[in-house]
Write a protein that holds these residues in place. Sequence first.
Motif, PDB file in Angstrom:
ATOM      1  N   SER A  39      37.491  27.590  34.533  1.00  0.00           N
ATOM      2  CA  SER A  39      36.595  28.114  33.052  1.00  0.00           C
ATOM      3  C   SER A  39      35.215  28.568  33.425  1.00  0.00           C
ATOM      4  N   LEU A  40      34.529  27.640  34.159  1.00  0.00           N
ATOM      5  CA  LEU A  40      32.906  27.983  34.563  1.00  0.00           C
ATOM      6  C   LEU A  40      33.121  29.199  35.900  1.00  0.00           C
ATOM      7  N   GLU A  42      35.302  31.367  35.997  1.00  0.00           N
ATOM      8  CA  GLU A  42      35.557  32.649  35.621  1.00  0.00           C
ATOM      9  C   GLU A  42      34.272  33.294  35.015  1.00  0.00           C
ATOM     10  N   HIS A  43      33.407  32.587  34.307  1.00  0.00           N
ATOM     11  CA  HIS A  43      32.343  33.054  33.466  1.00  0.00           C
ATOM     12  C   HIS A  43      31.407  33.657  34.695  1.00  0.00           C
ATOM     13  N   ILE A  44      31.268  32.923  36.021  1.00  0.00           N
ATOM     14  CA  ILE A  44      30.455  33.385  36.881  1.00  0.00           C
ATOM     15  C   ILE A  44      30.958  34.764  37.602  1.00  0.00           C
ATOM     16  N   GLU A  45      32.402  34.753  37.667  1.00  0.00           N
ATOM     17  CA  GLU A  45      33.039  36.058  38.272  1.00  0.00           C
ATOM     18  C   GLU A  45      32.754  37.222  37.411  1.00  0.00           C
ATOM     19  N   VAL A  46      32.772  36.863  36.134  1.00  0.00           N
ATOM     20  CA  VAL A  46      32.644  38.135  35.137  1.00  0.00           C
ATOM     21  C   VAL A  46      31.424  38.580  35.334  1.00  0.00           C
ATOM     22  N   HIS A  47      30.431  37.572  35.252  1.00  0.00           N
ATOM     23  CA  HIS A  47      29.037  38.064  35.117  1.00  0.00           C
ATOM     24  C   HIS A  47      28.661  38.830  36.605  1.00  0.00           C
TER      25      HIS A  47
END
Length: 80
Positions: A39-40, A42-47
């Motif tokens: 989950s974490l 994924e947030h980094i990847e999207v950013h």
Amino acid sequence: MKAYSVTLKENGKYIYGTTFENIVDLYLFDMELRNILFSLIEHIEVHLRAVITNYFSLKYGNFGYKELNNYNKKNFQRVQ
């Protein structure tokens, strides 16, 4: 599940007092940790995708991704 029981063995035999519930608990812990980490990540990847897309769009325009020459290594500067 076999991989989760490896740490509960010595000399090929289960450590005294080891239960099936111990193995299941290790599995559940690993599953929960994996879910949190992914989950974490994924947030980094999207950013990062957003930052790269924004940079590329500002440098080459909205449809700059369609121009093959924009992907030449010499066009990229090292970001510090």
